[in-house]
Design a protein around this motif. Structure first.
Motif, PDB file in Angstrom:
ATOM      1  N   LYS A 173       0.916  -1.163  -0.270  1.00  0.00           N
ATOM      2  CA  LYS A 173      -0.178  -0.019   0.037  1.00  0.00           C
ATOM      3  C   LYS A 173       0.844   1.333   0.091  1.00  0.00           C
ATOM      4  O   LYS A 173       0.564   2.388  -0.498  1.00  0.00           O
ATOM      5  CB  LYS A 173      -0.841  -0.078   1.136  1.00  0.00           C
ATOM      6  CG  LYS A 173      -2.057  -1.064   1.182  1.00  0.00           C
ATOM      7  CD  LYS A 173      -3.136  -0.652   2.019  1.00  0.00           C
ATOM      8  CE  LYS A 173      -2.812  -0.774   3.529  1.00  0.00           C
ATOM      9  NZ  LYS A 173      -3.778  -0.503   4.567  1.00  0.00           N
ATOM     10  N   LYS A 174       2.084   0.967   0.568  1.00  0.00           N
ATOM     11  CA  LYS A 174       3.064   2.116   0.395  1.00  0.00           C
ATOM     12  C   LYS A 174       3.960   2.224  -0.735  1.00  0.00           C
ATOM     13  O   LYS A 174       4.826   3.175  -1.110  1.00  0.00           O
ATOM     14  CB  LYS A 174       4.124   1.958   1.805  1.00  0.00           C
ATOM     15  CG  LYS A 174       3.332   2.078   3.097  1.00  0.00           C
ATOM     16  CD  LYS A 174       3.499   3.505   3.500  1.00  0.00           C
ATOM     17  CE  LYS A 174       2.977   3.646   4.848  1.00  0.00           C
ATOM     18  NZ  LYS A 174       2.744   5.232   5.275  1.00  0.00           N
ATOM     19  N   GLY A 175       3.653   1.516  -1.823  1.00  0.00           N
ATOM     20  CA  GLY A 175       4.372   1.325  -2.959  1.00  0.00           C
ATOM     21  C   GLY A 175       5.403   0.513  -2.847  1.00  0.00           C
ATOM     22  O   GLY A 175       6.214   0.559  -4.018  1.00  0.00           O
ATOM     23  N   ILE A 176       5.988  -0.243  -1.882  1.00  0.00           N
ATOM     24  CA  ILE A 176       6.880  -1.049  -1.997  1.00  0.00           C
ATOM     25  C   ILE A 176       6.439  -2.752  -2.367  1.00  0.00           C
ATOM     26  O   ILE A 176       5.636  -3.090  -1.458  1.00  0.00           O
ATOM     27  CB  ILE A 176       7.553  -1.399  -0.303  1.00  0.00           C
ATOM     28  CG1 ILE A 176       7.676   0.039   0.318  1.00  0.00           C
ATOM     29  CG2 ILE A 176       8.791  -1.834  -0.202  1.00  0.00           C
ATOM     30  CD1 ILE A 176       8.698   1.146  -0.228  1.00  0.00           C
ATOM     31  N   GLU A 177       7.228  -3.200  -3.407  1.00  0.00           N
ATOM     32  CA  GLU A 177       6.750  -4.470  -3.947  1.00  0.00           C
ATOM     33  C   GLU A 177       7.809  -5.440  -3.769  1.00  0.00           C
ATOM     34  O   GLU A 177       8.940  -4.744  -3.453  1.00  0.00           O
ATOM     35  CB  GLU A 177       6.503  -4.004  -5.332  1.00  0.00           C
ATOM     36  CG  GLU A 177       5.318  -3.077  -5.650  1.00  0.00           C
ATOM     37  CD  GLU A 177       4.029  -3.740  -5.443  1.00  0.00           C
ATOM     38  OE1 GLU A 177       4.062  -4.727  -5.358  1.00  0.00           O
ATOM     39  OE2 GLU A 177       3.108  -2.695  -5.512  1.00  0.00           O
ATOM     40  N   GLU A 178       7.827  -6.569  -4.026  1.00  0.00           N
ATOM     41  CA  GLU A 178       8.610  -7.723  -4.075  1.00  0.00           C
ATOM     42  C   GLU A 178       9.483  -7.868  -2.722  1.00  0.00           C
ATOM     43  O   GLU A 178      10.485  -7.833  -2.656  1.00  0.00           O
ATOM     44  CB  GLU A 178       9.614  -7.596  -5.306  1.00  0.00           C
ATOM     45  CG  GLU A 178       8.762  -7.465  -6.444  1.00  0.00           C
ATOM     46  CD  GLU A 178       9.858  -7.341  -7.871  1.00  0.00           C
ATOM     47  OE1 GLU A 178      10.887  -7.815  -7.609  1.00  0.00           O
ATOM     48  OE2 GLU A 178       9.200  -6.639  -8.677  1.00  0.00           O
ATOM     49  N   LYS A 225      11.311  -3.318  -3.639  1.00  0.00           N
ATOM     50  CA  LYS A 225      11.374  -2.193  -5.004  1.00  0.00           C
ATOM     51  C   LYS A 225      10.290  -1.084  -4.808  1.00  0.00           C
ATOM     52  O   LYS A 225       9.152  -1.448  -4.192  1.00  0.00           O
ATOM     53  CB  LYS A 225      11.118  -3.164  -6.041  1.00  0.00           C
ATOM     54  CG  LYS A 225      12.072  -4.016  -6.773  1.00  0.00           C
ATOM     55  CD  LYS A 225      13.187  -3.375  -7.557  1.00  0.00           C
ATOM     56  CE  LYS A 225      14.098  -4.454  -8.209  1.00  0.00           C
ATOM     57  NZ  LYS A 225      13.567  -5.178  -9.216  1.00  0.00           N
ATOM     58  N   PHE A 226      10.788   0.043  -4.925  1.00  0.00           N
ATOM     59  CA  PHE A 226       9.854   1.147  -4.888  1.00  0.00           C
ATOM     60  C   PHE A 226      10.052   2.117  -6.141  1.00  0.00           C
ATOM     61  O   PHE A 226      11.278   2.419  -6.356  1.00  0.00           O
ATOM     62  CB  PHE A 226      10.048   2.086  -3.733  1.00  0.00           C
ATOM     63  CG  PHE A 226       9.383   3.349  -3.509  1.00  0.00           C
ATOM     64  CD1 PHE A 226       8.324   3.236  -3.290  1.00  0.00           C
ATOM     65  CD2 PHE A 226      10.077   4.577  -3.828  1.00  0.00           C
ATOM     66  CE1 PHE A 226       7.350   4.519  -3.079  1.00  0.00           C
ATOM     67  CE2 PHE A 226       9.341   5.690  -3.737  1.00  0.00           C
ATOM     68  CZ  PHE A 226       7.846   5.688  -3.286  1.00  0.00           C
ATOM     69  N   GLN A 227       9.298   2.271  -7.002  1.00  0.00           N
ATOM     70  CA  GLN A 227       9.428   2.854  -8.354  1.00  0.00           C
ATOM     71  C   GLN A 227      10.388   2.380  -9.103  1.00  0.00           C
ATOM     72  O   GLN A 227      11.213   3.174  -9.714  1.00  0.00           O
ATOM     73  CB  GLN A 227       9.199   4.210  -7.931  1.00  0.00           C
ATOM     74  CG  GLN A 227       8.062   5.105  -7.143  1.00  0.00           C
ATOM     75  CD  GLN A 227       8.070   6.522  -6.822  1.00  0.00           C
ATOM     76  OE1 GLN A 227       9.232   7.082  -7.120  1.00  0.00           O
ATOM     77  NE2 GLN A 227       7.014   7.096  -6.561  1.00  0.00           N
ATOM     78  N   GLY A 228      10.811   1.097  -9.123  1.00  0.00           N
ATOM     79  CA  GLY A 228      11.737   0.576  -9.906  1.00  0.00           C
ATOM     80  C   GLY A 228      13.138   0.500  -9.326  1.00  0.00           C
ATOM     81  O   GLY A 228      14.099   0.043  -9.809  1.00  0.00           O
ATOM     82  N   LYS A 229      13.129   1.145  -8.076  1.00  0.00           N
ATOM     83  CA  LYS A 229      14.343   1.116  -7.510  1.00  0.00           C
ATOM     84  C   LYS A 229      14.541   0.160  -6.202  1.00  0.00           C
ATOM     85  O   LYS A 229      13.484  -0.069  -5.479  1.00  0.00           O
ATOM     86  CB  LYS A 229      14.672   2.585  -6.920  1.00  0.00           C
ATOM     87  CG  LYS A 229      15.053   3.446  -7.907  1.00  0.00           C
ATOM     88  CD  LYS A 229      15.295   4.864  -7.083  1.00  0.00           C
ATOM     89  CE  LYS A 229      15.711   6.000  -8.113  1.00  0.00           C
ATOM     90  NZ  LYS A 229      15.910   7.227  -7.464  1.00  0.00           N
ATOM     91  N   LYS A 230      15.702  -0.501  -6.074  1.00  0.00           N
ATOM     92  CA  LYS A 230      15.937  -1.437  -4.977  1.00  0.00           C
ATOM     93  C   LYS A 230      15.936  -0.434  -3.560  1.00  0.00           C
ATOM     94  O   LYS A 230      16.520   0.609  -3.417  1.00  0.00           O
ATOM     95  CB  LYS A 230      17.098  -2.231  -5.080  1.00  0.00           C
ATOM     96  CG  LYS A 230      17.425  -3.259  -4.233  1.00  0.00           C
ATOM     97  CD  LYS A 230      18.676  -4.292  -5.025  1.00  0.00           C
ATOM     98  CE  LYS A 230      18.791  -5.430  -3.977  1.00  0.00           C
ATOM     99  NZ  LYS A 230      20.098  -6.056  -4.453  1.00  0.00           N
TER     100      LYS A 230
END
Length: 216
Positions: free
Chosen positions: A20-25, A41-46
């Protein structure tokens, strides 16, 4: 591996909370004294995600988040993404520092110069890291990063650069032995470095130290 520190249900809920905060994987990475550490990952960045342990002896993330905010734009440490509370526990999200800890890295001259510059900048900013000398909190990669400001303080007299130079050249440890051997450092260099560090303590002028390192 971490079931005794966090239940499967809470771990699943934390993953959902992070999404929900945008932090994936989100995946487990390691455990420290005060936190469980995850990668994501957040907006494509590790990114690194630290979640306070139930049995932590101290709460430091709020202070670390405040220090990271002070350091924004100074290119010393990866940027803070988020700080907050989950189920009464603090968490902190920052960009991932690519590279190896200094303790294990193959150090080149430009890395030594960057360490001197960045620890000097911390001194000028009035922030004492508190754990520079261990070698685990300086990351060597395409860039040099200083990480983990949990024990950092703006109240102590900063001694980041002097601690770093002692670790790299003057003390008897794995890092200094490796560096002295690689760069064939002699007693004359060490004597001059000690003089330059003594002057630095008074003036905060880093020029002589940088000149010495550049001569290697």
């Amino acid at each position: 591996m971490i079931e005794h520190l966090i239940s499967g249900e809470e771990l699943q809920e934390f993953g959902y909370f992070m999404r929900k905060k945008g932090i994936e994987e989100l995946i487990f990475y390691s455990k420290g004294t005060t936190s469980l550490v995850f990668l994501g990952k957040f907006q494509g960045k590790k990114v690194v995600v630290k979640l306070e342990r139930e049995d932590t002896p101290r709460k430091n993330f709020k202070r670390e988040a405040e220090i990271l905010k002070l350091l924004e734009g100074h290119d010393i440490t990866p940027e803070l993404i988020d700080y907050g509370i989950f189920r009464g526990k603090e968490y902190l999200v920052r960009e991932f520092a690519e590279g190896e800890p200094l303790l294990y890295a193959d150090v080149e001259k430009h890395h030594l110069i960057e360490i001197a510059k960045k620890t000097h900048k911390l001194d000028v900013l009035g922030i004492d890291h508190g754990q520079i000398q261990g070698g685990k909190h300086i990351i060597i990669g395409n860039a040099v990063w200083i990480i983990d400001f949990e024990k950092a303080s703006t109240r102590r007299k900063p001694k980041n650069l002097t601690s770093a130079m002692a670790m790299l050249f003057l003390n008897e440890n794995v890092i200094s032995k490796r560096i002295r051997e690689k760069f064939r450092i002699n007693d004359e260099f060490l004597v001059e470095l000690k003089k330059a560090l003594k002057e630095y303590k008074e003036s905060k002028n880093v020029k002589k130290i940088l000149t010495l390192i550049s001569s290697l």
